[in-house]
Scaffold this active site. Structure first.
Site, PDB file in Angstrom:
ATOM      1  N   GLU A   1       0.759  -1.092   0.045  1.00 17.96           N
ATOM      2  CA  GLU A   1      -0.041  -0.056  -0.052  1.00 17.96           C
ATOM      3  C   GLU A   1       0.786   1.430   0.165  1.00 17.96           C
ATOM      4  O   GLU A   1       1.006   2.133  -0.952  1.00 17.96           O
ATOM      5  CB  GLU A   1      -0.901  -0.185   1.266  1.00 17.96           C
ATOM      6  CG  GLU A   1      -1.738   1.050   1.243  1.00 17.96           C
ATOM      7  CD  GLU A   1      -2.583   1.408   2.861  1.00 17.96           C
ATOM      8  OE1 GLU A   1      -2.086   0.464   3.698  1.00 17.96           O
ATOM      9  OE2 GLU A   1      -3.561   1.975   2.762  1.00 17.96           O
TER      10      GLU A   1
ATOM     11  N   ASP B   1     -12.178  -0.373   3.202  1.00 22.50           N
ATOM     12  CA  ASP B   1     -11.083  -0.176   3.998  1.00 22.50           C
ATOM     13  C   ASP B   1     -11.476   0.577   5.104  1.00 22.50           C
ATOM     14  O   ASP B   1     -11.968   0.041   6.084  1.00 22.50           O
ATOM     15  CB  ASP B   1      -9.990   0.735   3.081  1.00 22.50           C
ATOM     16  CG  ASP B   1      -8.413   0.658   3.887  1.00 22.50           C
ATOM     17  OD1 ASP B   1      -8.552  -0.175   4.929  1.00 22.50           O
ATOM     18  OD2 ASP B   1      -7.517   1.304   3.711  1.00 22.50           O
TER      19      ASP B   1
END
Ligand SMILES: O=c1[nH]cnc2c1ncn2[C@@H]1O[C@H](CO)[C@@H](O)[C@H]1O
Ligand SMILES: [Zn+2]
Length: 377
Positions: A224, A313
């Site tokens: 990420e 998320d």
């Protein structure tokens, strides 16, 4: 090591064109699966206000609307580290059993309203012991809320917990034990999260080995805010079954000017092994992992048939929902119902639920749900 041969370009993702694309309301009604949703990233703004009032936690805004805006703007920082600072105001009000139960129950209610039929909710028990709860009591409180939410939903949703250890801290081994102890009582797997740069997954090798030895399931936030080394460690050292985000796998993919695609060894491994990617486009734009939704690598990764899944998320920080994520992808990439069903089946196949239960949700809920929407024309 063998060289990966160049590959022909697959059919390009269609641009947003035809009238046959699903509307936002149809996307809302479509059965959806979320594998990567943080419990402490999805509170209702009003709940944050009320819980903060009860415990005297100071907040940066004093109305629900202003607070929602504050979270989204503060998280919109271009940096994962700054994005994560906003969690002080959610974790800070989730320190009692009652608060954890309420947040979990409301989360399930919100997911049901969003059309989610299966969810894995992750959170870090070690962050919820400031007021004296034991790790065990935190998990019990969250499970209580999930059970209440699911009971009220009357079978419309199945929910599991994933227990997260914070990668900068040193409690992952205890959290692994906790995940194993709760495996038949609502906990489906183990994760690590938090700032990625400087905290490689191998710092927590003993925890991952413990989970593996117990035949447990592992997902790891990797790829990420940091690139290929993090993904490689997660897979080849730590035994991750899935990658939390994993979006930087594109660093191992090259597309030549003539459109020829070349996968490096790690990208080939991820695709060949069907490693699920828990992509979360809105969050990635906020943390700077992607420039915009339209430029998000989900288009390329979908064309190349990686096992792509779509996730929220943090619904609060990213002001998003599964409906928003998917409707935004419909708009940006022209994805149709078949494609949304593919993401959803990919996610359900990748769930940390027993095989027969996954299959039942795919056959009895997901496929009929999309078929009904297609029949609307
Ligand atoms: O996208 C992310 N990347 C890394 N860590 C995250 C992300 N979103 C949330 N958390 C972290 O996970 C903890 C437990 O839920 C949150 O408190 C936050 O610090
Ligand atoms: Zn996350």
């Amino acid at each position: 090591m063998s060289v990966t041969p160049a590959q022909p370009t697959p059919a390009a993702t269609p641009g947003p064109t035809t009238a046959s694309l699903p509307t936002r309301e149809q996307v809302r009604r479509a059965p959806k699966v979320v594998l990567h949703d943080h419990l402490d990233g999805g509170l209702r703004p009003r709940t944050v206000l009320e819980l903060a009032g009860e415990v005297g936690h100071a907040l940066p805004a004093d109305t629900a609307d202003d607070l929602a805006t504050w979270f989204a703007e503060a998280a919109d920082s271009g940096s994962l580290e700054r994005y994560l600072e906003t969690f002080a105001h959610t974790v800070g009000v989730m320190q009692t059993a009652a608060a954890l139960t309420r947040v979990a129950r409301e989360c399930v209610e919100d997911l049901v309203a969003d059309g989610v039929v299966y969810a894995e909710l992750r959170w870090a028990p070690e962050q919820h012991t400031e007021a004296g709860l034991s790790l065990d009591e935190t998990v019990e409180a969250v499970q209580q809320g999930i059970d209440e939410g699911c009971a009220a939903a009357g079978g419309r949703i199945v929910v599991r917990q994933l227990l997260t250890a914070m990668r900068h801290a040193a409690r992952s081994s205890e959290i692994a034990d906790l995940a194993i102890a709760w495996r038949d009582r609502g906990v489906a797997g183990f994760d690590i999260a938090g700032a990625e740069a400087g905290f490689p997954p191998t710092r927590h090798l003993d925890a991952f080995e413990k989970v593996k030895r117990a035949n447990g399931h592992i997902t790891i936030h990797a790829g990420e805010a940091f690139g290929l080394p993090s993904i490689w460690e997660a897979l080849q050292w730590c035994g991750a079954d899935r990658l939390g985000h994993g979006v930087r796998i594109v660093d191992d993919i090259t597309v030549a000017e003539d459109g020829t695609v070349h996968l490096g060894p790690l990208a080939s491994y991820v695709r060949d092994k069907r490693v699920p990617l828990e992509l979360a486009p809105a969050s990635n734009v906020q943390t700077g992992a992607a420039a915009s939704i339209a430029e998000h690598p989900i288009g390329l990764l979908t064309d190349l048939r990686f096992r792509v899944t779509v996730n929220t998320d943090n619904r609060l920080m990213s002001r998003t929902s599964m409906t928003d994520e998917m409707a935004d992808l419909v708009e940006a990439f022209g994805f149709d119902l078949d494609r949304l069903q593919w993401f959803t089946v990919n996610a359900m196949k990748s769930a940390f639920l027993p095989f027969d239960e996954r299959l039942a949700i795919i056959e009895d809920v997901i496929k009929p749900g999309y078929a009904a929407l297609r029949a609307e024309g």
